[in-house]
Design a protein around this motif. Structure first.
Motif, PDB file in Angstrom:
ATOM      1  N   UNK A 168      15.936   1.217  16.579  1.00 58.70           N
ATOM      2  CA  UNK A 168      15.426   2.541  16.959  1.00 58.70           C
ATOM      3  C   UNK A 168      16.560   3.553  17.075  1.00 58.70           C
ATOM      4  N   UNK A 169      17.656   3.181  17.729  1.00 51.39           N
ATOM      5  CA  UNK A 169      18.783   4.103  17.864  1.00 51.39           C
ATOM      6  C   UNK A 169      19.374   4.466  16.510  1.00 51.39           C
ATOM      7  N   UNK A 170      19.435   3.492  15.606  1.00 48.21           N
ATOM      8  CA  UNK A 170      19.968   3.774  14.280  1.00 48.21           C
ATOM      9  C   UNK A 170      19.095   4.725  13.495  1.00 48.21           C
ATOM     10  N   UNK A 171      17.767   4.574  13.629  1.00 43.04           N
ATOM     11  CA  UNK A 171      16.845   5.389  12.836  1.00 43.04           C
ATOM     12  C   UNK A 171      16.594   6.761  13.456  1.00 43.04           C
ATOM     13  N   UNK A 172      16.410   6.807  14.784  1.00 45.70           N
ATOM     14  CA  UNK A 172      15.983   8.043  15.433  1.00 45.70           C
ATOM     15  C   UNK A 172      17.126   8.861  16.020  1.00 45.70           C
ATOM     16  N   UNK A 173      18.328   8.282  16.164  1.00 45.98           N
ATOM     17  CA  UNK A 173      19.441   9.018  16.750  1.00 45.98           C
ATOM     18  C   UNK A 173      20.622   9.093  15.776  1.00 45.98           C
ATOM     19  N   UNK A 296      10.603  12.316  12.161  1.00 41.92           N
ATOM     20  CA  UNK A 296      10.154  11.594  10.969  1.00 41.92           C
ATOM     21  C   UNK A 296      10.503  10.113  11.059  1.00 41.92           C
ATOM     22  N   UNK A 297      11.746   9.797  11.410  1.00 39.98           N
ATOM     23  CA  UNK A 297      12.173   8.396  11.466  1.00 39.98           C
ATOM     24  C   UNK A 297      11.602   7.655  12.672  1.00 39.98           C
ATOM     25  N   UNK A 298      11.519   8.339  13.816  1.00 39.41           N
ATOM     26  CA  UNK A 298      11.081   7.654  15.031  1.00 39.41           C
ATOM     27  C   UNK A 298       9.592   7.466  15.150  1.00 39.41           C
ATOM     28  N   UNK A 299       8.821   8.176  14.358  1.00 42.08           N
ATOM     29  CA  UNK A 299       7.362   8.078  14.488  1.00 42.08           C
ATOM     30  C   UNK A 299       6.855   6.677  14.161  1.00 42.08           C
ATOM     31  N   UNK A 300       7.537   5.987  13.270  1.00 36.95           N
ATOM     32  CA  UNK A 300       7.054   4.660  12.864  1.00 36.95           C
ATOM     33  C   UNK A 300       7.123   3.649  14.006  1.00 36.95           C
ATOM     34  N   UNK A 301       7.924   3.922  15.041  1.00 33.42           N
ATOM     35  CA  UNK A 301       8.049   2.993  16.167  1.00 33.42           C
ATOM     36  C   UNK A 301       6.921   3.161  17.179  1.00 33.42           C
ATOM     37  N   UNK A 302       6.176   4.244  17.104  1.00 29.50           N
ATOM     38  CA  UNK A 302       5.150   4.531  18.113  1.00 29.50           C
ATOM     39  C   UNK A 302       3.741   4.559  17.538  1.00 29.50           C
ATOM     40  N   UNK A 303       3.609   4.520  16.214  1.00 29.88           N
ATOM     41  CA  UNK A 303       2.283   4.570  15.609  1.00 29.88           C
ATOM     42  C   UNK A 303       1.596   3.221  15.712  1.00 29.88           C
ATOM     43  N   UNK A 304       0.291   3.201  16.022  1.00 32.39           N
ATOM     44  CA  UNK A 304      -0.437   1.922  16.037  1.00 32.39           C
ATOM     45  C   UNK A 304      -0.560   1.361  14.636  1.00 32.39           C
ATOM     46  N   UNK A 305      -0.435   0.067  14.524  1.00 32.39           N
ATOM     47  CA  UNK A 305      -0.489  -0.610  13.227  1.00 32.39           C
ATOM     48  C   UNK A 305      -1.758  -1.443  13.155  1.00 32.39           C
ATOM     49  N   UNK A 306      -2.571  -1.175  12.149  1.00 31.72           N
ATOM     50  CA  UNK A 306      -3.792  -1.940  11.899  1.00 31.72           C
ATOM     51  C   UNK A 306      -3.464  -3.016  10.870  1.00 31.72           C
ATOM     52  N   UNK A 319      -0.584  13.271   7.650  1.00 32.83           N
ATOM     53  CA  UNK A 319      -1.469  14.388   7.329  1.00 32.83           C
ATOM     54  C   UNK A 319      -1.584  15.385   8.475  1.00 32.83           C
ATOM     55  N   UNK A 320      -1.494  14.925   9.712  1.00 29.85           N
ATOM     56  CA  UNK A 320      -1.712  15.800  10.870  1.00 29.85           C
ATOM     57  C   UNK A 320      -0.432  16.449  11.389  1.00 29.85           C
ATOM     58  N   UNK A 321       0.739  15.860  11.129  1.00 30.22           N
ATOM     59  CA  UNK A 321       1.991  16.382  11.674  1.00 30.22           C
ATOM     60  C   UNK A 321       2.936  16.844  10.563  1.00 30.22           C
ATOM     61  N   UNK A 322       3.267  15.955   9.647  1.00 28.20           N
ATOM     62  CA  UNK A 322       4.290  16.262   8.654  1.00 28.20           C
ATOM     63  C   UNK A 322       3.815  17.263   7.606  1.00 28.20           C
ATOM     64  N   UNK A 323       2.569  17.151   7.172  1.00 25.89           N
ATOM     65  CA  UNK A 323       2.070  18.092   6.163  1.00 25.89           C
ATOM     66  C   UNK A 323       2.056  19.521   6.689  1.00 25.89           C
ATOM     67  N   UNK A 324       1.555  19.799   7.913  1.00 25.48           N
ATOM     68  CA  UNK A 324       1.638  21.183   8.422  1.00 25.48           C
ATOM     69  C   UNK A 324       3.068  21.701   8.531  1.00 25.48           C
ATOM     70  N   UNK A 325       4.010  20.843   8.974  1.00 30.03           N
ATOM     71  CA  UNK A 325       5.404  21.279   9.054  1.00 30.03           C
ATOM     72  C   UNK A 325       5.927  21.633   7.672  1.00 30.03           C
ATOM     73  N   UNK A 326       5.620  20.791   6.689  1.00 30.63           N
ATOM     74  CA  UNK A 326       6.081  21.048   5.331  1.00 30.63           C
ATOM     75  C   UNK A 326       5.469  22.332   4.778  1.00 30.63           C
ATOM     76  N   UNK A 327       4.177  22.557   5.027  1.00 31.41           N
ATOM     77  CA  UNK A 327       3.526  23.765   4.531  1.00 31.41           C
ATOM     78  C   UNK A 327       4.101  25.012   5.193  1.00 31.41           C
ATOM     79  N   UNK A 328       4.469  24.902   6.483  1.00 30.65           N
ATOM     80  CA  UNK A 328       5.104  26.033   7.155  1.00 30.65           C
ATOM     81  C   UNK A 328       6.438  26.373   6.499  1.00 30.65           C
ATOM     82  N   UNK A 329       7.230  25.352   6.183  1.00 27.75           N
ATOM     83  CA  UNK A 329       8.517  25.595   5.524  1.00 27.75           C
ATOM     84  C   UNK A 329       8.323  26.170   4.120  1.00 27.75           C
ATOM     85  N   UNK A 330       7.306  25.684   3.413  1.00 28.46           N
ATOM     86  CA  UNK A 330       7.009  26.241   2.086  1.00 28.46           C
ATOM     87  C   UNK A 330       6.633  27.713   2.201  1.00 28.46           C
ATOM     88  N   UNK A 331       5.840  28.056   3.229  1.00 29.08           N
ATOM     89  CA  UNK A 331       5.484  29.454   3.443  1.00 29.08           C
ATOM     90  C   UNK A 331       6.702  30.322   3.707  1.00 29.08           C
TER      91      UNK A 331
END
Length: 443
Positions: A168-173, A296-306, A319-331
């Motif tokens: 986690x420290x390597x990926x998120x920090x 982006x990197x740390x989200x994978x440690x907290x997301x539920x896995x089915x 779709x709910x977090x990264x896509x809106x951020x990307x669209x804002x930057x594109x704008x």
């Protein structure tokens, strides 16, 4: 130039003779009554052979070989780094695996190149600096990340840590802090070599995107190679294609989005010619890029896995977090693109009122379609005519953007000398195009 396809470019009409009151104007003073535009240099016929007057003390020109030596040393260092990267990182992967990973990594980097080409074509940057930006991202920043990453990871690691905490420290920090810092170092290098390379926010985004694209290119080679090894060992090719889908299809612009924030901040500061803003906005953009990278990197440690749909949770988060951020930057980037067009139209219109461009020429210079048609017309008169037309367009664009940047600060001898250089280049290009396209014997 003219906006009518198929007709030769005509030099702007000679401005009317000035009155005796305006003839004695000094540089930087306002014009006569009714002319609110204070022109910085003596106005002459752009097609005349004489040099532009009205200058003060002669400019001390930097020796041209100094910049070329700096660039040569930089590229030699990057070449040596590329050799070290190949022998110590790429070669141990094996030739076949490296070839597969390299070929696959070309897909996302081609998307980045296409986006950068579209952003840069309106106010194009020197090709040498664009190559340097990509090389720094693909070689220099990667090696520096490997070098400093180990020290930083040791510094932030607790005395007793589990494998999960270390990962986690390597990926998120460690990754966000070191990677973004090393990529942004390339932007600092461009600012040190010359402010004209990053003269506005869109310039900063373009160079940041190339640096980040180079870094992602090398990183993707390593990830794809590791995934290909795992697919070979397990006899299951789905592992490789899953990695390609996540990194090559869903997130080709992830690194670009992070580093572009630092480039945006440095570009805004460079446009206003403020050293304090460079520190403030540069560090602010870098910090925000680190935060998004950590998210982006740390989200994978907290997301539920089915177990039945392991990618489901990630795709919902994407779709709910990264896509809106990307669209804002594109704008933001699209707004900067339109902003440059408005700036260019406004500043070239000011030069037009001073006698340097006709209204048709201003419309030609702000329209990509008309630029292309004019270059195609010049190409019918030979390669030299086309190069002269292309250089004239780029010089006019640089003139307008330089003028806009000067308005944020106090005009100096250096900025006026730069303006004279660009206007003299316009005069030279007009004479060249006229000599190559005008008929020798008129009917």
């Amino acid at each position: 130039m003219t906006s009518t396809t198929g007709s030769p470019p005509r030099p702007a009409q000679q401005p009317p003779s000035r009155s005796s009151a305006s003839a004695g104007r000094t540089a930087g003073s306002r014009g006569p009554a009714g002319d609110p535009y204070g022109y910085d240099v003596e106005r002459v016929d752009p097609s005349a052979p004489g040099r532009i007057g009205g200058s003060s003390a002669p400019r001390r020109r930097r020796r041209p070989w100094v910049r070329w030596v700096l660039f040569a040393l930089s590229f030699l260092m990057l070449a040596a780094s590329a050799v070290a990267l190949y022998f110590f990182i790429i070669l141990p992967l094996g030739f076949g695996t490296s070839l597969v990973a390299f070929t696959t990594a070309l897909v996302p980097v081609a998307m980045i190149f296409t986006a950068v080409w579209w952003l840069d074509r309106y106010t194009p940057q020197p090709r040498m600096t664009l190559v340097y930006a990509f090389a720094w991202g693909a070689i220099g920043s990667v090696l520096l990340t490997f070098f400093f990453g180990g020290f930083f990871d040791t510094w932030i690691s607790p005395a007793k840590e589990t494998e999960v905490v270390d990962t986690f420290l390597g990926a998120a920090v460690q990754a966000p802090v070191i990677e973004e810092s090393m990529k942004s170092a390339g932007l600092i290098g461009l600012l040190i070599w010359g402010r004209r390379y990053i003269a506005g926010p869109l310039d900063g985004v373009v160079y940041a995107a190339l640096i980040a694209g180079g870094f992602a290119f090398t990183e993707n080679i390593l990830y794809f190679a590791r995934s290909f090894h795992e697919a070979q060992a397990g006899g299951e090719v789905a592992v490789f294609w899953q990695t390609f889908f996540l990194r090559g299809v869903l997130s080709p612009f992830a690194h670009v989005s992070f580093t572009a924030l630092c480039g945006l901040g440095l570009g805004i500061a460079a446009e206003r010619r403020s050293l304090m803003l460079s520190f403030g906005l540069g560090i602010g953009g870098l910090s925000l890029g680190m935060v998004l990278h950590a998210l982006w990197n740390g989200s994978t440690f907290f997301l539920p896995v089915d177990p039945e749909a392991p990618l489901g949770g990630f795709l919902r988060y994407y779709a709910s977090v990264q896509v809106p951020i990307f669209l804002l930057l594109v704008g933001i980037v699209l707004f900067l693109r339109l902003r440059e067009k408005r700036i260019l139209r406004r500043q070239l219109s000011e030069y037009g009122r001073a006698g340097w461009f006709s209204p048709d020429e201003v419309e030609l210079l702000v329209s990509m379609r008309r630029r292309g048609r004019t270059e195609a017309w010049a190409a019918r008169h030979g390669a030299v005519a086309r190069m002269g037309m292309r250089n004239l367009i780029r010089t006019a664009v640089a003139l307008g953007m330089e003028r806009h940047s000067v308005l944020f600060a106090r005009p100096t001898t250096k900025t006026r000398a730069r303006e004279r250089e660009l206007l003299e280049q316009l005069t030279s290009d007009r004479r060249l195009i006229g000599a190559l396209t005008e008929p020798v014997v008129r009917g």
